[in-house]
Design a protein around this motif. Structure first.
Motif, PDB file in Angstrom:
ATOM      1  N   GLU A 121      21.930  13.799  70.471  1.00  0.00           N
ATOM      2  CA  GLU A 121      21.917  12.341  70.529  1.00  0.00           C
ATOM      3  C   GLU A 121      23.207  11.816  71.169  1.00  0.00           C
ATOM      4  O   GLU A 121      23.186  10.898  71.995  1.00  0.00           O
ATOM      5  N   ILE A 122      24.317  12.421  70.803  1.00  0.00           N
ATOM      6  CA  ILE A 122      25.607  12.027  71.377  1.00  0.00           C
ATOM      7  C   ILE A 122      25.607  12.255  72.888  1.00  0.00           C
ATOM      8  O   ILE A 122      26.029  11.402  73.669  1.00  0.00           O
ATOM      9  N   TRP A 123      25.069  13.407  73.292  1.00  0.00           N
ATOM     10  CA  TRP A 123      25.008  13.717  74.732  1.00  0.00           C
ATOM     11  C   TRP A 123      24.068  12.758  75.466  1.00  0.00           C
ATOM     12  O   TRP A 123      24.344  12.341  76.590  1.00  0.00           O
ATOM     13  N   ALA A 124      22.953  12.431  74.826  1.00  0.00           N
ATOM     14  CA  ALA A 124      22.003  11.499  75.446  1.00  0.00           C
ATOM     15  C   ALA A 124      22.681  10.150  75.669  1.00  0.00           C
ATOM     16  O   ALA A 124      22.518   9.516  76.719  1.00  0.00           O
ATOM     17  N   LYS A 125      23.442   9.732  74.686  1.00  0.00           N
ATOM     18  CA  LYS A 125      24.158   8.454  74.775  1.00  0.00           C
ATOM     19  C   LYS A 125      25.171   8.488  75.913  1.00  0.00           C
ATOM     20  O   LYS A 125      25.253   7.573  76.721  1.00  0.00           O
ATOM     21  N   ARG A 126      25.936   9.559  75.966  1.00  0.00           N
ATOM     22  CA  ARG A 126      26.917   9.718  77.052  1.00  0.00           C
ATOM     23  C   ARG A 126      26.242   9.656  78.410  1.00  0.00           C
ATOM     24  O   ARG A 126      26.762   9.070  79.352  1.00  0.00           O
ATOM     25  N   ALA A 127      25.099  10.310  78.516  1.00  0.00           N
ATOM     26  CA  ALA A 127      24.401  10.373  79.808  1.00  0.00           C
ATOM     27  C   ALA A 127      23.629   9.082  80.089  1.00  0.00           C
ATOM     28  O   ALA A 127      23.222   8.833  81.214  1.00  0.00           O
ATOM     29  N   GLY A 128      23.413   8.295  79.037  1.00  0.00           N
ATOM     30  CA  GLY A 128      22.660   7.063  79.186  1.00  0.00           C
ATOM     31  C   GLY A 128      21.168   7.297  79.365  1.00  0.00           C
ATOM     32  O   GLY A 128      20.504   6.603  80.136  1.00  0.00           O
TER      33      GLY A 128
END
Ligand code: GDP
Ligand code: GDP
Ligand code: MG
Length: 315
Positions: free
Chosen positions: A159-166
């Motif tokens: 989820e954190i990575w998804a957020k970073r990647a947008g």
């Protein structure tokens, strides 16, 4: 070369510093000291290549090619001798034709589905975050599926990575069934008309047959939505693990019947970056992406020419 490409190349070169300093630092010193390709030179060169994990068979070919070349080609300066060696290293890379010349690839269908597999801790989730970031940057719409239902923290990390990647993520923290999350992801990717769907999976040891069966089940269940899915199965390999990484590739592709590409991570953490040459030559599966750091823009499309140039300090 565009401005952004140059930043990419600098990152690549910096990420490969350890291998560059070790492998090509030693080659440079050898060239400086000896100036002539004789048996002693070739023996020392062989040793340098071997210690960089290039692999015995590949090194043998490389050395005999350089020996042949030296019979016909003139090399008068250190630079010319260096170039001769570099040319031969470049040649030894199996030329792999790939859709992945860039992240802006031509996909024959929508969604283009990528499943990511491998043992624990190799960098699957991190690489997925980086892939998503790059696809997004290339103008693609991306959906990530969190089919690592084994570890409770796995959802959060992705989820954190998804957020970073947008990009959006499909998850179901309540289920222990990775196939159901994969199914939901493909369904959602279809209904949202996403360009790319990337499925994260739990790390598993390649010799555990029930866990391999679980991967096949994930595949089968996705195929209920789209036959022939996934388009790509990428195995993630940690470059610092050497021969063990090659075994993982063999075992996963035997078990799954299909692995289409390799993501080789943590090249920044090893002086044995020669493992790329070995994998390219010994596996029938091409290295598609390489990881040269922990940041979101530290994943690069693997390009053998850039790779060798980065190691020889060019550009
Ligand atoms: P997974 O278990 O396969 O999903 O692995 P993770 O994505 O959780 O990554 C495990 C660790 O490897 C994390 O600490 C990452 O930051 C690190 N990692 C992943 N790729 C790279 C890389 O290319 N370079 C470096 N230095 N670290 C990496
Ligand atoms: P064992 O004690 O030797 O049987 O092995 P573990 O149960 O410790 O599992 C080793 C690794 O395999 C774990 O870290 C998990 O990543 C993975 N694993 C084990 N069981 C499962 C499972 O049911 N599903 C998934 N996806 N992974 C599992
Ligand atoms: Mg993970």
């Amino acid at each position: 070369m565009s401005f952004l490409d140059k930043i990419g190349f600098t990152k690549l070169r910096n990420g490969l510093t350890k291998t560059k300093d070790d492998l090509f630092g030693r080659i440079n010193r050898l060239v400086n000291a000896k100036k002539t390709i004789d048996d002693e030179f070739l023996n020392e060169l062989e040793e340098i290549f071997l210690s960089s994990d290039i692999g015995y068979d590949t090194v043998e070919t490389l050395i005999s090619n350089i020996k042949e070349r030296a019979k016909t080609d003139k090399y008068e300066t250190d630079d010319e001798l260096n170039k001769l060696i570099r040319d031969e290293v470049m040649k030894i890379f199996a030329v792999s034709t790939s859709a992945f010349k860039s992240y802006d690839f031509e996909h024959h269908k929508k969604p283009f589905v990528i499943m990511v597999v491998g043992v624990n801790g190799v960098g699957k989730t991190t690489s997925i975050g980086k892939l998503a970031h790059n696809f997004k940057k290339a103008g693609k719409s991306v959906l990530i599926g969190s089919a690592d239902t084994f570890r409770a923290a796995a959802n959060e990390q992705l989820e954190i990575w998804a957020k970073r990647a947008g990009v959006d993520i499909i998850q179901n923290p309540k289920t222990g069934d990775p196939a159901s999350v994969a199914y939901d992801t493909i369904k959602a990717a279809q209904s949202r008309n996403a360009d790319v769907a990337i499925i994260d999976t739990a790390g598993r040891l390649h010799n555990k047959s029930h866990l391999m069966e679980e991967l096949k089940k994930i595949q089968r269940v996705m195929q209920k939505v789209i036959p022939d899915t996934p388009d790509e199965i990428f195995i993630v390999i940690d470059a610092t693990t050497g021969q063990n990484g090659l075994n993982q590739v063999k075992e996963f592709s035997n078990a799954l019947g299909k692995v289409t590409g390799i993501i080789l991570t943590k090249l920044d953490g090893t002086a044995k970056g020669g493992i790329v040459v070995k994998i390219n030559n010994e596996m029938k599966i091409p290295v598609r992406f390489i990881g040269v750091g922990e940041q979101i823009d530290d994943l690069q499309v693997f390009d053998s020419e850039d790779f060798v140039n980065a190691l020889f300090g060019d550009k």
